[in-house]
Design a protein around this motif. Structure first.
Motif, PDB file in Angstrom:
ATOM      1  N   TYR A 155      -4.075  40.153  24.651  1.00  0.00           N
ATOM      2  CA  TYR A 155      -5.069  40.612  23.663  1.00  0.00           C
ATOM      3  C   TYR A 155      -6.097  39.520  23.395  1.00  0.00           C
ATOM      4  O   TYR A 155      -5.750  38.357  23.181  1.00  0.00           O
ATOM      5  N   GLY A 156      -7.358  39.912  23.446  1.00  0.00           N
ATOM      6  CA  GLY A 156      -8.425  38.970  23.111  1.00  0.00           C
ATOM      7  C   GLY A 156      -8.950  38.151  24.271  1.00  0.00           C
ATOM      8  O   GLY A 156      -9.993  37.512  24.140  1.00  0.00           O
ATOM      9  N   ALA A 157      -8.245  38.146  25.415  1.00  0.00           N
ATOM     10  CA  ALA A 157      -8.689  37.291  26.521  1.00  0.00           C
ATOM     11  C   ALA A 157      -9.941  37.860  27.173  1.00  0.00           C
ATOM     12  O   ALA A 157     -10.064  39.071  27.364  1.00  0.00           O
ATOM     13  N   VAL A 158     -10.841  36.958  27.508  1.00  0.00           N
ATOM     14  CA  VAL A 158     -12.050  37.363  28.228  1.00  0.00           C
ATOM     15  C   VAL A 158     -11.740  37.397  29.720  1.00  0.00           C
ATOM     16  O   VAL A 158     -11.177  36.454  30.273  1.00  0.00           O
ATOM     17  N   THR A 159     -12.078  38.522  30.350  1.00  0.00           N
ATOM     18  CA  THR A 159     -12.094  38.593  31.815  1.00  0.00           C
ATOM     19  C   THR A 159     -13.432  39.216  32.184  1.00  0.00           C
ATOM     20  O   THR A 159     -14.200  39.601  31.299  1.00  0.00           O
ATOM     21  N   THR A 160     -13.688  39.366  33.463  1.00  0.00           N
ATOM     22  CA  THR A 160     -14.989  39.922  33.866  1.00  0.00           C
ATOM     23  C   THR A 160     -15.104  41.403  33.515  1.00  0.00           C
ATOM     24  O   THR A 160     -16.207  41.924  33.404  1.00  0.00           O
ATOM     25  N   THR A 161     -13.983  42.087  33.343  1.00  0.00           N
ATOM     26  CA  THR A 161     -14.050  43.498  32.933  1.00  0.00           C
ATOM     27  C   THR A 161     -13.577  43.692  31.493  1.00  0.00           C
ATOM     28  O   THR A 161     -13.442  44.833  31.037  1.00  0.00           O
ATOM     29  N   SER A 162     -13.280  42.605  30.808  1.00  0.00           N
ATOM     30  CA  SER A 162     -13.036  42.682  29.356  1.00  0.00           C
ATOM     31  C   SER A 162     -13.828  41.557  28.690  1.00  0.00           C
ATOM     32  O   SER A 162     -13.266  40.664  28.064  1.00  0.00           O
ATOM     33  N   PRO A 163     -15.143  41.602  28.883  1.00  0.00           N
ATOM     34  CA  PRO A 163     -15.953  40.519  28.327  1.00  0.00           C
ATOM     35  C   PRO A 163     -16.024  40.612  26.802  1.00  0.00           C
ATOM     36  O   PRO A 163     -15.894  41.698  26.238  1.00  0.00           O
ATOM     37  N   ALA A 164     -16.228  39.492  26.153  1.00  0.00           N
ATOM     38  CA  ALA A 164     -16.459  39.505  24.708  1.00  0.00           C
ATOM     39  C   ALA A 164     -17.944  39.761  24.468  1.00  0.00           C
ATOM     40  O   ALA A 164     -18.786  39.367  25.268  1.00  0.00           O
ATOM     41  N   GLY A 165     -18.240  40.482  23.432  1.00  0.00           N
ATOM     42  CA  GLY A 165     -19.637  40.774  23.130  1.00  0.00           C
ATOM     43  C   GLY A 165     -19.747  41.310  21.721  1.00  0.00           C
ATOM     44  O   GLY A 165     -18.754  41.306  20.969  1.00  0.00           O
ATOM     45  N   LYS A 166     -20.918  41.826  21.399  1.00  0.00           N
ATOM     46  CA  LYS A 166     -21.160  42.315  20.043  1.00  0.00           C
ATOM     47  C   LYS A 166     -20.109  43.354  19.645  1.00  0.00           C
ATOM     48  O   LYS A 166     -19.647  43.393  18.511  1.00  0.00           O
ATOM     49  N   ASN A 167     -19.735  44.196  20.608  1.00  0.00           N
ATOM     50  CA  ASN A 167     -18.787  45.267  20.311  1.00  0.00           C
ATOM     51  C   ASN A 167     -17.411  45.052  20.931  1.00  0.00           C
ATOM     52  O   ASN A 167     -16.642  45.994  21.083  1.00  0.00           O
ATOM     53  N   SER A 168     -17.118  43.842  21.342  1.00  0.00           N
ATOM     54  CA  SER A 168     -15.842  43.616  22.045  1.00  0.00           C
ATOM     55  C   SER A 168     -15.290  42.233  21.721  1.00  0.00           C
ATOM     56  O   SER A 168     -16.041  41.254  21.692  1.00  0.00           O
ATOM     57  N   ILE A 169     -13.976  42.180  21.502  1.00  0.00           N
ATOM     58  CA  ILE A 169     -13.364  40.868  21.294  1.00  0.00           C
ATOM     59  C   ILE A 169     -12.778  40.346  22.610  1.00  0.00           C
ATOM     60  O   ILE A 169     -12.097  39.324  22.643  1.00  0.00           O
ATOM     61  N   GLY A 170     -13.048  41.050  23.714  1.00  0.00           N
ATOM     62  CA  GLY A 170     -12.396  40.719  24.970  1.00  0.00           C
ATOM     63  C   GLY A 170     -11.361  41.783  25.243  1.00  0.00           C
ATOM     64  O   GLY A 170     -11.583  42.963  24.924  1.00  0.00           O
ATOM     65  N   GLN A 171     -10.211  41.416  25.819  1.00  0.00           N
ATOM     66  CA  GLN A 171      -9.156  42.399  26.115  1.00  0.00           C
ATOM     67  C   GLN A 171      -8.788  43.153  24.828  1.00  0.00           C
ATOM     68  O   GLN A 171      -8.465  42.535  23.816  1.00  0.00           O
ATOM     69  N   PHE A 172      -8.858  44.482  24.896  1.00  0.00           N
ATOM     70  CA  PHE A 172      -8.690  45.308  23.689  1.00  0.00           C
ATOM     71  C   PHE A 172      -7.239  45.716  23.456  1.00  0.00           C
ATOM     72  O   PHE A 172      -6.910  46.264  22.423  1.00  0.00           O
ATOM     73  N   SER A 173      -6.377  45.488  24.446  1.00  0.00           N
ATOM     74  CA  SER A 173      -5.000  45.987  24.315  1.00  0.00           C
ATOM     75  C   SER A 173      -4.008  44.822  24.387  1.00  0.00           C
ATOM     76  O   SER A 173      -4.328  43.756  24.907  1.00  0.00           O
ATOM     77  N   TRP A 174      -2.817  45.077  23.886  1.00  0.00           N
ATOM     78  CA  TRP A 174      -1.775  44.047  23.915  1.00  0.00           C
ATOM     79  C   TRP A 174      -1.109  44.047  25.279  1.00  0.00           C
ATOM     80  O   TRP A 174      -0.991  45.082  25.921  1.00  0.00           O
ATOM     81  N   LYS A 175      -0.652  42.878  25.683  1.00  0.00           N
ATOM     82  CA  LYS A 175      -0.026  42.714  27.009  1.00  0.00           C
ATOM     83  C   LYS A 175       1.136  43.689  27.197  1.00  0.00           C
ATOM     84  O   LYS A 175       2.009  43.796  26.346  1.00  0.00           O
ATOM     85  N   LYS A 176       1.108  44.389  28.304  1.00  0.00           N
ATOM     86  CA  LYS A 176       2.202  45.330  28.601  1.00  0.00           C
ATOM     87  C   LYS A 176       3.508  44.549  28.761  1.00  0.00           C
ATOM     88  O   LYS A 176       3.530  43.515  29.444  1.00  0.00           O
ATOM     89  N   ASN A 177       4.564  45.054  28.143  1.00  0.00           N
ATOM     90  CA  ASN A 177       5.837  44.322  28.181  1.00  0.00           C
ATOM     91  C   ASN A 177       6.644  44.714  29.409  1.00  0.00           C
ATOM     92  O   ASN A 177       7.571  45.524  29.359  1.00  0.00           O
ATOM     93  N   MET A 178       6.267  44.122  30.518  1.00  0.00           N
ATOM     94  CA  MET A 178       6.855  44.507  31.807  1.00  0.00           C
ATOM     95  C   MET A 178       8.360  44.201  31.921  1.00  0.00           C
ATOM     96  O   MET A 178       9.121  45.029  32.426  1.00  0.00           O
TER      97      MET A 178
END
Lengths: 325, 391
Positions: A155-178
């Motif tokens: 959650y919250g990590a920036v990647t190229t497809t979960s960038p942070a921006g005005k409407n995004s904190i980065g990764q929007f979901s919590w890490k899947k508990n594999m």
């Protein structure tokens, strides 16, 4: 230097199966994890490797990094390929064909190849009970294709497809508990590990291979390239992931949870997050939210382990009572 | 001594896999292939076939597991149809490039949408470029025989390629036919135990499926092309040997009253047998018509096709699939390409019919041939004709 003296003599005796000369990035935690994992295994193995960083860096024709039989086919099917290898050996051996005895099949994939695109094939192979070990080397994004988010991205990590921006904190979901998903298949052995705890990692991989039936080991692998962290902090970041409770080390053996390290007090997640560029944008509020979540999840796990050990004690008491009557 | 029994084609096909003594079967159920894998599961369960049956969770995993078992040298079989073949499409390219001799029966089925469980050749045509050998059968006997041939061809060390045996869904898979069962001892002689030359083996490590940079990729693909093309000689050799042992011989292009005939109908698959009835009828009425049937789809039998049509003026090609927005009939398109550079070649009329299980009757074949002759003489604005479409 004193740590050097502790580690080197115990590691150097083991034969390398993942040889030097591969093309991994400087400071690659995953290459370190793979190297350690395979040091823990003997030579009587066949490796099925999913598409991903470790496949790409280790196999470019005409070279190979592997000193053991190795096959790569596709991204999402590695557990299925491993099923076929296991079944093939089993059938031929039973029918009297000359094949080596007790070959252990080792499947390996990244977090995307495991918790996203390969989840169905993995679930099928675990459910069918093939005798194999599945190693997930989790660097928390699609690093091979240039750092895109996976369901294992925190959650919250920036990647190229979960960038942070005005409407995004980065990764929007919590890490899947594999590891929990693997454990839900009621397989004999599930464990988490990290290259920053090399002996723990090697013990778990060796144990996974020694147990008949499916075993799953989820290995956190620090990726300086994708995490935007200095290459000399790879080991330190792995330790912090564990010490903050973000990535707890534990085993689930025949359904019994067991914490691998006692942590009387978790370090603040901020210590871990602030060292990585992918979390640099996070506000104190978001960090507090992550802190809260980590504590809840960690506590749940500790309770499972405590309940497990209580159950085990009760069981042994009942057993003793039976003997006395 | 051979025995002739009335039996459902799917069951006989599965019995052929048993007689071939397969080591691993990995399969996922899909209509109309189910009876094949159900019977194999039964044979394994009751000990008649000593094999590992992997009930995988998808066709993608079915072919992936087959790749795994073939890579350690186990004799490997699977069966699928339609959507299943499409789901494994990505995986199909792997065993052909890795030279893994897997045998697969394909119960040809239409592709969604709209959903259809019935037969046509859309699935078969969609996988023609995956590097597999593709054999098409027209009846149950051919299905059983060619499963045995498929293992022998696939495992020949000059070939080592996967083989698909295509049989039409329902029209073949679900019908009861009189089928001659070979003697097990003859099968054992025809198809001896095999040793894969470079299996995954800890005693002798190899790496399979490496990553190829541009400097080597073309060479890898060309090597694959050469071996698939050259496999035709070994396929012919196998069919010859099969003919000698079992008395039934197969050819890449089967001919029926085609020698010297001015009008030829080309069919692929089970409807060819209905067409034969139409050919008989039309010949009895004094028409100079004959038929050829493609047995081998890959490698494509260029020489045999050219030889078979050399005297014809008109060649009507029947397809049971559409290449949308393109030439229509896939087989017709390839046949045209194969003949284009010849000085003397027939006029080719492309017909599409029999989609999604729609029958093509004897009368329909007569109409197709008659209309085809007319179109060849007068010409048509259409790239291809579609028979029997309403509205």
């Amino acid at each position: 230097m004193e740590k050097y003296a502790v580690y080197v003599p115990r590691l150097i005796k083991r034969k390398e199966k993942f040889a030097p000369g591969h093309r991994a990035c400087i400071g690659c935690g995953e290459a370190l994890a793979v190297r350690l994992a395979f040091k823990a295994l003997d030579n009587n193995i066949v490796v099925a490797n999913a598409t991903g960083c470790m496949e790409i860096v280790a196999s470019q024709i005409p070279y190979t990094t592997w000193h053991v039989p190795w096959i790569h086919t596709l991204f999402e099917n590695t557990a299925a390929v491993a099923s076929g290898i296991e079944a093939g050996y089993k059938a031929m051996k039973r029918k009297g064909v000359q094949v080596p005895d007790n070959v252990k099949v080792i499947a390996m994939a990244g977090d995307g190849g495991t918790s996203d695109i390969g989840l169905q094939a993995l679930s099928g192979a675990l459910e069918r009970g093939h005798d194999f070990v599945y190693l997930c080397f989790d660097n928390e994004a699609y690093m091979n294709t240039g750092v895109q988010r996976s369901s294992a991205t925190p959650y919250g990590a920036v990647t190229t497809t979960s960038p942070a921006g005005k409407n995004s904190i980065g990764q929007f979901s919590w890490k899947k508990n594999m590891p929990e998903i693997a454990a839900a298949h009621n397989i004999p052995y599930v464990a988490t590990a990290c290259h920053s705890y090399p002996f723990d990692l090697m013990d778990k991989v060796a144990k996974a291979a020694s147990i008949p039936g499916p075993a799953y080991v989820h290995i956190l692998s620090v990726c300086p390239t994708g995490w935007r962290s200095p290459t000399d902090t790879v080991v330190k970041l792995g330790r912090l992931a564990v010490e903050t409770g973000i990535f707890p080390l534990y085993e689930v053996e025949n359904g019994q949870y067991k914490m691998s390290i006692e942590l009387p007090k978790l370090k603040p997640v901020k210590d871990y997050l602030k060292q990585q560029g992918r979390f640099r944008h996070l506000s104190d509020d978001i960090i507090a939210k992550i802190q809260e979540r980590v504590e809840i999840e960690y506590q749940k796990l500790v309770e499972k382990a405590e309940n497990g050990s209580k159950r085990a004690k009760r069981k042994s008491k009942t057993g003793a009572a039976k003997i006395s009557t | 001594m051979t025995t002739r029994v009335g039996i459902e084609v799917s069951i006989a096909l599965a019995d052929a896999v048993k007689m071939a003594n397969a080591d691993v079967i990995a399969a996922y159920p899909i209509t109309p292939q189910t009876h094949i894998v159900e019977h194999l599961a039964e044979l394994v369960a009751n000990g008649e076939l000593d094999a590992e049956y992997i009930p995988v969770e998808s066709e993608h995993s079915a072919m992936s597991a087959c790749v795994g078992s073939a890579s350690v040298g186990a004799r490997t079989f699977t069966a699928t149809a339609g959507q299943g073949l499409e789901l494994m499409h990505e995986v199909l390219y792997i065993p052909s490039a890795m030279r893994l001799p897997i045998v697969m029966a394909v119960a040809n089925r239409a592709l969604s949408s709209p959903l259809s469980v019935w037969g046509d050749h859309s699935d078969m045509m969609a996988v023609r470029d995956t590097g597999w050998i593709q054999i098409v059968v027209e009846n149950g006997q051919q299905a059983m025989d060619n499963i045995l041939c498929a293992f022998r061809i696939a495992e020949d060390k000059r070939v080592l390629l996967p083989v698909m045996v295509h049989l039409d869904g329902f029209n073949l898979t679900h019908v009861v036919e009189p089928i001659v069962f070979p003697e097990q001892s003859d099968v054992d002689k025809f198809l001896p135990a095999y040793n894969y030359p470079l299996p995954l083996n800890p005693d002798r490590p190899v790496a399979m499926g490496d990553f190829a940079p541009p400097v080597i990729f073309t060479e890898a693909k060309w090597a694959q092309e050469v071996v698939l093309r050259d496999s035709k000689d070994i396929i012919l050799e196998c069919w010859n040997e099969f003919g000698k042992t079992f008395g039934r011989q197969y050819f890449p292009v089967e001919r029926y009253h085609s020698d010297g005939a001015k009008v030829l109908l080309l069919t692929v698959g089970s409807f060819g047998e209905t067409a034969m009835v139409a050919i008989d009828k039309m010949r009895a009425e004094g028409n100079d018509v004959g038929q050829i049937r493609l047995r081998l789809w890959r490698p494509f039998p260029f020489e045999e096709l050219r030889q078979a049509v050399k005297d014809a003026d008109i060649l009507i090609v029947l397809d049971r699939a559409i290449s949308f927005g393109g030439p229509g009939g896939v087989v017709a398109s390839e046949v045209k390409a194969a003949l284009y550079n010849l000085d003397k070649k027939p006029r080719i009329v492309s017909y599409v019919a029999g989609l999604g299980g729609r029958d093509i009757t004897v009368a329909a074949f007569e109409a197709i041939i008659k209309n085809g002759i007319e179109i060849a003489r007068t010409g048509s604005e259409n790239e291809y004709e579609i028979y029997g479409v309403r509205g």
